[in-house]
Design an enzyme around this catalytic site. Structure first.
Site, PDB file in Angstrom:
ATOM      1  N   VAL A  24      -7.150 101.186 -52.734  1.00 51.11           N
ATOM      2  CA  VAL A  24      -7.219 102.375 -51.887  1.00 51.11           C
ATOM      3  C   VAL A  24      -6.208 103.391 -52.390  1.00 51.11           C
ATOM      4  CG1 VAL A  24      -6.768 103.244 -49.553  1.00 51.11           C
ATOM      5  CG2 VAL A  24      -7.934 101.067 -49.842  1.00 51.11           C
ATOM      6  N   ALA A  42      -0.913 104.450 -52.889  1.00 51.92           N
ATOM      7  CA  ALA A  42      -2.098 103.597 -53.111  1.00 51.92           C
ATOM      8  C   ALA A  42      -1.733 102.172 -52.716  1.00 51.92           C
ATOM      9  CB  ALA A  42      -2.524 103.644 -54.570  1.00 51.92           C
ATOM     10  N   LYS A  43      -2.697 101.326 -52.638  1.00 53.07           N
ATOM     11  CA  LYS A  43      -2.437  99.897 -52.431  1.00 53.07           C
ATOM     12  C   LYS A  43      -3.687  99.120 -52.817  1.00 53.07           C
ATOM     13  CE  LYS A  43       1.121  97.517 -50.886  1.00 53.07           C
ATOM     14  NZ  LYS A  43       2.550  97.895 -50.967  1.00 53.07           N
ATOM     15  N   GLY A  44      -3.484  97.869 -53.168  1.00 54.25           N
ATOM     16  CA  GLY A  44      -4.632  97.025 -53.477  1.00 54.25           C
ATOM     17  C   GLY A  44      -4.444  95.664 -52.846  1.00 54.25           C
TER      18      GLY A  44
END
Ligand code: NAD
Length: 549
Positions: A193, A238-240
């Site tokens: 994201v 962001a992040k995953g």
């Protein structure tokens, strides 16, 4: 799959088959199952009408209903509850028709084994969650509420508020990886994201945890945006994540999973686009695999595609311990502000992973008495102060705190309420809630974890005069040294550890000072002040860039 109990309604008139299913699901953990049996469709429909069913296991041939009609009536009664149909070998066609009508899966009765049943349930629950519950996460609601509170105090215009309330880009992937027994293939869900693309590349960690979902990753990406902006770093958030329990994987499985996940999200990441880093359940080894996979795909080595990688591959000195070190820099500032000295202070640290163990170590180095620490296996408590070096030695040998001989065991809930000066949640989200906030007995709450405090708990802490160092300020040391690592990668030039720590300290102390001034000036708590600082920088940038087209 969540670690909660899955409530299964088994609609089955054959008592032998019903007993078999119950036996296969009994004594299971992660998740466990609560099975209710109905031996007629009418009884099953009644039970479904009462609610509280997560999944139906349905025999299509019942005394009071036959074939597809059985399925259609169940679906009409509870359209949102996933259904797995069970048929005899002779009725396999009928199962196919039920799947066409919306059944999530089917099992052939004579072929049901414990593995096939559990796998089917797992995938059905995953798919059902992917369709309905992905955004429906308490963490995403928390992140949005925190932002909306700041936006309201700032008088942010509607257009900017709406643009920032959801991430700009999200990718959800479902992909297989091979388990150790090569015939076992597992399918998992992964996410990446990107919340704000305005500031430069996006930046954020990758989390491996069995409860990860889109909403959680989106919340973490939003917090990354405010955190990077508060630190004046040229990144959006962001992040995953991958929904998997990394503790159940061998090293080879972890590598295969990581490489496949990387190739699934490869179009989103890159040193000028989006740069992953470690988070819960991932570490520098995982970063090395991501870097290698990316580099193999583009045909040359790209160290700057990830941060938090091993030093020998271009990682930064000081990155591994940066979040813990940074926390202690801001704790020092907060203690001066509150008016207590670290050499007389006591601390409790929840979580003993990357963040928690370094915080405990650096606090102890500053003369703080660390009286309790915990991990997923246990908490340990010593009122005279733990020997952190001895605890670190134990964890190095045994991986976990359980079995540490020099202290009393203590439960996590009790540990959070121990009288102390500094409480550091450094494990999971939503640990400080409306339930325990009234009983916390610390002067300073320094948030190592992301999102450890709920909105209601925040208000209680504010009223009680407990000083909060909010996550986006307190744990920003990690992304700040990640930024240094990225810069070093682009420059092909290594900085010394002294230079890194000095720059880190300057950036964090500056952000602490700005947040405190903002809190005083706007009459708000430290978290809201930190979010306002971050949002202000993003909205200034968005307004200056204008709107395309
Ligand atoms: P990690 O996986 O290295 O460690 C997590 C620790 O929490 C482990 O000791 C684990 O046993 C413990 N834990 C898990 N469940 C627990 C429970 N129910 N009760 C008590 N302890 C439990 O992860 P990490 O990198 O240290 O991250 C911890 C938190 O800090 C996360 O919220 C993460 O988002 C945040 N964070 C990490 C970094 C970083 O640089 N690693 C940076 C900023 C924020």
């Amino acid at each position: 799959m969540s670690s909660d109990t899955v409530r299964v309604l088994l609609i089955e008139d054959d008592p032998i088959q019903a007993r078999l299913i119950q036996k296969l699901l009994a004594d299971r953990r992660d998740p466990s199952f609560a099975v209710t049996v109905a031996d007629r469709l009418a009884a099953g429909l009644k039970r479904l009408g009462e609610g509280g069913t997560d999944l139906v296991l349905l025999d299509l041939i019942l005394p009071d209903s036959q074939e597809l009609e059985t399925f259609v009536r169940v679906k009409a009664q509870a359209p949102d509850v996933p259904v797995i149909v069970q048929t005899g070998i002779a009725d396999a066609m009928m199962a196919g028709r039920a799947v066409e009508q919306g059944a999530q899966d089917y099992l052939v009765k004579d072929h049901i084994t414990s593995a096939s049943l559990l796998r089917s349930i797992r995938y059905v629950m995953e798919r059902s969650r992917a369709r309905t519950g992905e955004w429906n996460s308490p963490m995403f609601r928390l992140a949005q509420q925190q932002f909306l509170k700041a936006a309201q105090i700032m008088g942010l215009d509607d257009n900017l508020r709406q643009r920032l309330l959801f991430p700009q880009r999200t990718q959800m992937v479902s992909f297989p990886f091979r388990r150790e027994r090569s015939e076992d293939i597992e399918t998992v869900f992964g996410y990446r994201v990107q919340h704000v693309l305005t500031m430069g590349p996006t930046k954020g960690g990758i989390r491996y945890h069995q409860d990860v979902n889109l909403g959680e990753v989106a919340a973490l990406a939003m917090w990354m945006t405010w955190k990077c902006a508060l630190m004046s770093l040229p990144f959006g958030g962001a992040k995953g994540g991958v929904r998997v329990d990394p503790g159940t994987l061998t090293k080879a499985e972890l590598e295969r999973l990581t490489r496949r996940y990387t190739s699934e999200i490869i179009s989103m990441i890159g040193p000028d686009k989006d740069i992953p880093a470690p988070d819960l359940g991932t570490d520098e080894r995982v970063m090395a695999w991501i870097m290698d996979t990316y580099s193999q795909q583009v045909g040359y080595t790209v160290p700057a595609v990830v941060t938090g990688k091993p030093v020998v591959l271009g990682g930064s000195l000081g990155r591994k311990e940066a979040t813990g070190r940074g926390l202690v820099y801001v704790i020092e500032e907060a203690a001066k502000h509150i008016g207590f000295g670290l050499t007389e202070a006591t601390a409790v640290v929840q979580g003993f992973g990357n963040v928690g163990m370094h915080v405990a170590k650096f606090l102890a180095d500053c003369g703080v008495k660390v009286i309790a620490v915990s991990d997923v296996t246990t908490g340990i408590y010593h009122p005279a102060g733990l020997s952190i070096d001895a605890v670190l030695g134990h964890v190095e040998r045994n991986r976990v705190l359980a079995g540490y001989p020099g202290a009393e065991p203590i439960g996590n809930p009790e540990m959070l309420e121990l009288p102390c000066d500094i409480l550091v949640p450094a494990a999971l989200q939503q640990q400080i809630t409306i339930e325990n906030a009234p009983r916390l007995s610390c002067k300073l709450l320094a948030e190592g974890a992301n999102g450890p405090t709920t909105l209601e708990a925040d208000e209680i802490l504010h009223e009680r005069g407990i000083f909060v160092l909010p996550d986006i300020l307190a744990n920003a040391g990690g992304v700040t040294v990640s930024y240094f690592e990225w810069v070093q990668g682009l420059q092909n030039y290594m900085w010394s550890i002294e230079e890194i720590n000095a720059r880190l300290r300057t950036i964090l102390i500056d952000a602490f000072g700005r947040t405190l001034r903002r809190a005083r000036q706007d009459g708000v708590d430290m978290r809201t002040a930190a979010v306002i600082e971050g949002v202000q920088r993003i909205t200034d940038a968005k307004l200056l860039r204008g709107l395309f087209p």
